[in-house]
Design a protein around this motif. Structure first.
Motif, PDB file in Angstrom:
ATOM      1  N   THR B  14       0.834  -1.200   0.000  1.00 39.38           N
ATOM      2  CA  THR B  14       0.000   0.000   0.000  1.00 39.38           C
ATOM      3  C   THR B  14       0.867   1.246   0.000  1.00 39.38           C
ATOM      4  O   THR B  14       0.598   2.205  -0.712  1.00 39.38           O
ATOM      5  CB  THR B  14      -0.919   0.022   1.233  1.00 39.38           C
ATOM      6  OG1 THR B  14      -1.296  -1.306   1.506  1.00 39.38           O
ATOM      7  CG2 THR B  14      -2.102   0.894   1.004  1.00 39.38           C
ATOM      8  N   LEU B  15       1.921   1.214   0.829  1.00 41.39           N
ATOM      9  CA  LEU B  15       2.811   2.368   0.903  1.00 41.39           C
ATOM     10  C   LEU B  15       3.478   2.608  -0.441  1.00 41.39           C
ATOM     11  O   LEU B  15       3.560   3.738  -0.913  1.00 41.39           O
ATOM     12  CB  LEU B  15       3.870   2.146   1.984  1.00 41.39           C
ATOM     13  CG  LEU B  15       3.418   2.480   3.406  1.00 41.39           C
ATOM     14  CD1 LEU B  15       4.517   2.175   4.397  1.00 41.39           C
ATOM     15  CD2 LEU B  15       3.023   3.946   3.490  1.00 41.39           C
ATOM     16  N   PHE B  21       1.583   8.305  -6.213  1.00 38.98           N
ATOM     17  CA  PHE B  21       0.492   9.218  -6.499  1.00 38.98           C
ATOM     18  C   PHE B  21       0.957  10.373  -7.379  1.00 38.98           C
ATOM     19  O   PHE B  21       2.005  10.969  -7.127  1.00 38.98           O
ATOM     20  CB  PHE B  21      -0.082   9.792  -5.198  1.00 38.98           C
ATOM     21  CG  PHE B  21      -1.220   9.007  -4.668  1.00 38.98           C
ATOM     22  CD1 PHE B  21      -2.511   9.214  -5.141  1.00 38.98           C
ATOM     23  CD2 PHE B  21      -1.025   8.033  -3.704  1.00 38.98           C
ATOM     24  CE1 PHE B  21      -3.553   8.472  -4.661  1.00 38.98           C
ATOM     25  CE2 PHE B  21      -2.078   7.283  -3.229  1.00 38.98           C
ATOM     26  CZ  PHE B  21      -3.351   7.507  -3.705  1.00 38.98           C
ATOM     27  N   GLY B  83     -21.878  22.566   4.012  1.00 37.67           N
ATOM     28  CA  GLY B  83     -20.903  22.932   5.033  1.00 37.67           C
ATOM     29  C   GLY B  83     -20.265  21.698   5.654  1.00 37.67           C
ATOM     30  O   GLY B  83     -19.124  21.735   6.102  1.00 37.67           O
ATOM     31  N   LYS B  84     -21.004  20.600   5.678  1.00 37.52           N
ATOM     32  CA  LYS B  84     -20.493  19.400   6.322  1.00 37.52           C
ATOM     33  C   LYS B  84     -19.629  18.561   5.397  1.00 37.52           C
ATOM     34  O   LYS B  84     -18.707  17.901   5.840  1.00 37.52           O
ATOM     35  CB  LYS B  84     -21.661  18.550   6.835  1.00 37.52           C
ATOM     36  CG  LYS B  84     -22.246  19.063   8.112  1.00 37.52           C
ATOM     37  CD  LYS B  84     -23.533  18.365   8.417  1.00 37.52           C
ATOM     38  CE  LYS B  84     -23.317  16.966   8.952  1.00 37.52           C
ATOM     39  NZ  LYS B  84     -24.583  16.425   9.495  1.00 37.52           N
ATOM     40  N   ALA B  91     -10.380  16.616   1.171  1.00 38.16           N
ATOM     41  CA  ALA B  91      -9.333  15.753   1.730  1.00 38.16           C
ATOM     42  C   ALA B  91      -9.256  14.429   0.983  1.00 38.16           C
ATOM     43  O   ALA B  91      -8.186  13.859   0.816  1.00 38.16           O
ATOM     44  CB  ALA B  91      -9.594  15.501   3.215  1.00 38.16           C
ATOM     45  N   ASP B 111      -4.718  21.844  11.415  1.00 40.83           N
ATOM     46  CA  ASP B 111      -5.173  20.542  11.896  1.00 40.83           C
ATOM     47  C   ASP B 111      -5.867  19.754  10.800  1.00 40.83           C
ATOM     48  O   ASP B 111      -5.714  18.540  10.697  1.00 40.83           O
ATOM     49  CB  ASP B 111      -6.111  20.758  13.093  1.00 40.83           C
ATOM     50  CG  ASP B 111      -6.350  19.471  13.844  1.00 40.83           C
ATOM     51  OD1 ASP B 111      -5.417  18.643  13.881  1.00 40.83           O
ATOM     52  OD2 ASP B 111      -7.443  19.284  14.376  1.00 40.83           O
ATOM     53  N   LEU B 112      -6.670  20.423   9.996  1.00 37.04           N
ATOM     54  CA  LEU B 112      -7.387  19.711   8.941  1.00 37.04           C
ATOM     55  C   LEU B 112      -6.510  19.488   7.708  1.00 37.04           C
ATOM     56  O   LEU B 112      -6.952  18.884   6.749  1.00 37.04           O
ATOM     57  CB  LEU B 112      -8.652  20.481   8.530  1.00 37.04           C
ATOM     58  CG  LEU B 112      -9.739  20.637   9.591  1.00 37.04           C
ATOM     59  CD1 LEU B 112     -11.006  21.165   8.963  1.00 37.04           C
ATOM     60  CD2 LEU B 112     -10.028  19.323  10.278  1.00 37.04           C
ATOM     61  N   LYS B 113      -5.301  20.008   7.739  1.00 39.91           N
ATOM     62  CA  LYS B 113      -4.336  19.785   6.652  1.00 39.91           C
ATOM     63  C   LYS B 113      -4.805  20.364   5.325  1.00 39.91           C
ATOM     64  O   LYS B 113      -4.885  19.657   4.322  1.00 39.91           O
ATOM     65  CB  LYS B 113      -4.037  18.287   6.484  1.00 39.91           C
ATOM     66  CG  LYS B 113      -3.683  17.570   7.764  1.00 39.91           C
ATOM     67  CD  LYS B 113      -2.263  17.860   8.161  1.00 39.91           C
ATOM     68  CE  LYS B 113      -1.926  17.095   9.448  1.00 39.91           C
ATOM     69  NZ  LYS B 113      -0.793  17.671  10.132  1.00 39.91           N
ATOM     70  N   GLY B 151     -22.401  23.354  10.940  1.00 45.35           N
ATOM     71  CA  GLY B 151     -21.137  22.925  10.349  1.00 45.35           C
ATOM     72  C   GLY B 151     -20.294  24.069   9.831  1.00 45.35           C
ATOM     73  O   GLY B 151     -19.437  23.881   8.998  1.00 45.35           O
ATOM     74  N   THR B 152     -20.562  25.274  10.311  1.00 41.96           N
ATOM     75  CA  THR B 152     -19.794  26.423   9.849  1.00 41.96           C
ATOM     76  C   THR B 152     -19.187  27.135  11.055  1.00 41.96           C
ATOM     77  O   THR B 152     -19.545  26.840  12.189  1.00 41.96           O
ATOM     78  CB  THR B 152     -20.695  27.419   9.100  1.00 41.96           C
ATOM     79  OG1 THR B 152     -21.697  27.863  10.009  1.00 41.96           O
ATOM     80  CG2 THR B 152     -21.359  26.765   7.918  1.00 41.96           C
TER      81      THR B 152
END
Lengths: 408, 335
Positions: B14-15, B21, B83-84, B91, B111-113, B151-152
């Protein structure tokens, strides 16, 4: 005594794993098991590798951080500075509240509709057929939105209850001075408990238990002596007198708080929000239609001879149903009823469609969004629904065992 | 033992696979279209028109990037997100670029990258109330029922605002902006809160826009901008500098009408690919910015045609004016 003969020991050869029926099934089961383990571990390692590639990890630390958002319906005190964990608990309690209430009302709707569908009265039985067919054949999400839209538009706008700024009388006032149906929900009085109020409450609960104790005593007495003791009046006395005495002795610690119009909405009292009413009602009436069919099937499963025999003994039709037919029908009704209760609990996760803050709305909605911890949140959600569903199954199976035919 | 071995081998494959990619730029080029995440419909910002063609201020950013990369402003597959769903969509690679009124915040960036490539609209959270409610400031809203889009960031700002002012409110969480508007118009909530630009946009669609007012309070900073995934800096650069090209073009007076006109300004020539090789530095050809500008014009033209004061949305430039005009738009130089 000695063993007379040992079964002849066959020599195990590797080829027998396939050729010998005694071992073949084990071989296939082993292969299937390995295949399952392999595919699951492939998915898990894939997930971990992909998370690693994105530089993310699985962590539940966010549950300890302040949530930062507000929840309107709070069974336990909560404010935006509490943690995500507490917000999750509030959501879980909201889920349980609506699921429990919907299970109760769905059962009531279902039993009534199921029994009435078998009625000899043509109109009533057809009406019930229409109810069952309409409600179970339209998705519950659609019903949820329909009922929500209707409640939001049929009930009077809350603005009409407000005191106009010129000080004149508002267009509408509380019905009977105690409750109001508005498009923001139904406002009803609520009980307030001062110090000592809890004693009155527990006395009331004890009284209810007392009634059941008395009922079983009446039954025992009837079987022992053949004499029927009066039930309803003493039961009423058990229900009312101790609570009333306690209430007066403790100096009236329980009060009633009426909804009162504030600047924008009713303050005080209890607000049943439109979202809550819509979700509760939609789940009950939808699942009730399925339960009605279970009940009908259960009743039809009881041989007609039972009814006729009871009628021959001179028992009234109502009592034939409650004393002869339904107790036997329960054995058929309960197993499918379990899955209906599970459906209600799981369907309650549609709550977000009307903005009811259940677990899917808090943990699976806002928390997931604000923290971005999607996998963690969804795993927790799965764990919660799985646990609740298994608990319901466990309880209902226990109940089913207690009513099923005892063969001696 | 066997299982562990197998797991190890599996992880290794997998790696190895993930190492291969392709970059987002190559993927987009191979696919031939840009997958761009937009809203499910906010008038002026992103909404399909009568012919089903997506139009709007955010949509224009998608089209500009598509034109710069693929040479065609219509080579965009628009993916409506709520929004959700928006962050998961980005991602997971379902979309290459998210241009959806998304507020640039610390945690989303880190945090969410994600990687915010700039700000295309400086906004702030506001409140809309019916005029006959008789409210002139948000601090008078003690006890009011407030519709919010769940979600906002608005949810968190709202909680903070009411808590810091020590007043209470009843939140009504709603999934999409259009449902929130329906609830608001039905009177199920007294107040609707979201970014002021969106409030103005929604109000323009009301039957009687004059019966509703935007309160003067602005309770948060909402820098809205397009974003991409962390980790693919080349792709992030393309998106960032396409946005900067739109802004710089307005500053330098380059419009969709005068793209081919001769200019004595060296920065204009660098921008349009007549001088230097800026395009090659981000993996594109020399005329990338020219194509991006040809789609909807520069920032000012896009603003004017989608949400400006001549449109039903009627937003003033305000903070979104060029820095020379007292606004906050300030693009780094093209050099």
């Amino acid at each position: 005594m000695t063993t007379l003969s040992d079964p002849p020991k066959s020599d195990f050869r590797i080829g027998m794993l396939l050729s010998d029926t005694r071992y073949r099934s084990y071989t296939f089961q082993f292969i299937a098991l390995m295949a399952i383990i392999l595919s699951v571990s492939y998915l898990v390692s894939n997930l971990l590798a992909n998370l690693d590639r994105l530089g993310q990890d699985l962590s539940y630390e966010f549950l300890g951080a302040p949530a930062g958002y507000d929840i309107n319906q709070q069974p336990i005190p909560y404010n935006s500075q509490d943690t995500h964990l507490r917000a999750t608990v509030v959501g879980a309690m909201n889920t349980l509240i609506v699921a429990f209430l919907a299970c109760v009302t769905a059962t009531i709707f279902g039993v009534i509709a199921g029994v009435l569908r078998l009625s000899n009265n043509w109109i009533i039985s057809k009406l019930m057929s229409v109810y069952v067919e309409i409600f179970r054949n339209i998705p519950v999400l659609i019903w949820l939105i329909i009922i929500f839209t209707i409640t939001a538009n049929v009930f009077a706008p809350i603005a009409e209850f407000r005191i106009p700024r010129d000080g004149s009388d508002p267009a509408r006032t509380l019905i009977f001075g105690v409750m109001a149906f508005t498009n923001q929900g139904v406002f009803v009085p609520r009980l307030t408990f001062d110090a000592g109020g809890m004693f009155v409450f527990w006395t009331f609960i004890a009284s209810i238990i007392g009634i059941f104790v008395y009922k079983s005593y009446v039954k025992k007495h009837l079987f022992a002596t053949g004499k029927e003791l009066p039930f309803w009046l003493p039961a009423l006395a058990i229900l009312v007198v101790p609570t009333l005495v306690m209430y007066l002795v403790l100096g009236r610690p329980v009060g009633v708080q009426l909804p009162e119009m504030g600047r924008f909405r009713f303050e005080g009292g209890l607000q049943l929000r439109t979202s809550f009413i819509a979700l509760w009602f939609a789940l009950s009436i939808y699942t009730g239609a399925f339960i009605a069919e279970n009940v009908r099937a259960g009743i039809l499963a009881i041989s007609k001879g039972q009814t006729e025999a009871a009628a021959a003994l001179g028992i009234r039709p109502g009592r034939i149903m409650s004393l002869v037919v339904l107790p036997q029908a329960l054995r058929v009704i309960i197993p499918p009823l379990i899955s209906q209760y599970l459906n209600i609990t799981k369907n309650s996760s549609l709550a977000i469609a009307v903005g009811y803050m259940d677990l899917t709305g808090t943990l699976g909605g806002i928390t997931l969004n604000q923290t971005g911890r999607a996998i963690e949140c969804v795993l927790l959600l799965m764990l919660f629904y799985l646990t609740i569903s298994l608990l319901i199954s466990l309880f209902m199976n226990w109940y089913n065992n207690s009513v099923k035919l005892k063969e001696r | 033992m066997k299982k562990t071995l197998f797991l190890g081998a599996l992880a290794a494959t997998t790696l190895a696979a993930s190492g291969a990619f392709a970059s987002t730029l190559d993927e987009v080029k191979a696919r031939g279209t840009l997958n761009c995440g937009v809203t499910t419909g906010v008038p002026g910002f992103a909404e399909p028109d009568a012919n089903g063609v997506w139009q709007g201020f955010d949509v224009a950013v998608c089209r500009a990037v598509a034109a710069a990369v693929l040479g065609d402003g219509n080579a965009v597959t628009f993916v409506p997100t709520t929004g959700k769903t928006r962050f998961t969509a980005l991602a997971s690679g379902e979309i290459d670029l998210l241009a959806r009124n998304t507020t640039w915040t610390f945690s989303r960036d880190t945090d969410l990258k994600f990687e915010f490539v700039g700000v295309n609209y400086y906004d702030g959270q506001g409140f809309m109330v019916p005029k006959d409610l008789g409210v002139s400031s948000a601090t008078e809203l003690d006890g009011a029922t407030v519709c919010i889009q769940t979600g906002t960031t608005t949810e968190l700002n709202l909680a903070d605002f009411f808590r810091s002012n020590n007043i209470s409110y009843e939140p009504v969480p709603i999934e999409t902006g259009s449902e929130a508007v329906q609830q608001y118009l039905a009177g199920a909530c007294d107040v609707y809160t979201t970014d002021r630009s969106a409030l103005a946009a929604q109000r323009a669609n009301f039957e009687t826009p004059d019966a509703h007012v935007l309160l003067p309070d602005v309770v948060s900073k909402e820098p809205l901008g397009p974003l991409v995934r962390h980790g693919d800096n080349e792709w992030g650069d393309i998106a960032r500098w396409t946005l900067n090209a739109l802004i710089t073009a307005e500053e330098l007076g380059v419009t969709s009408a005068n793209l081919d006109a001769e200019s004595g300004n060296p920065e204009v020539n660098r921008l349009l690919g007549r001088e230097g090789d800026l395009g090659a530095m981000i993996g594109l050809d020399a005329e990338w910015a020219k194509r991006a500008l040809a789609v909807g014009g520069n920032y000012g033209e896009i603003f004017a045609s989608n949400i400006g004061s001549e449109t039903p949305i009627g937003l003033a430039r305000g903070l979104n004016a060029q820095w020379k005009d007292g606004g906050l738009l300030y693009s780094p130089p093209f050099r």
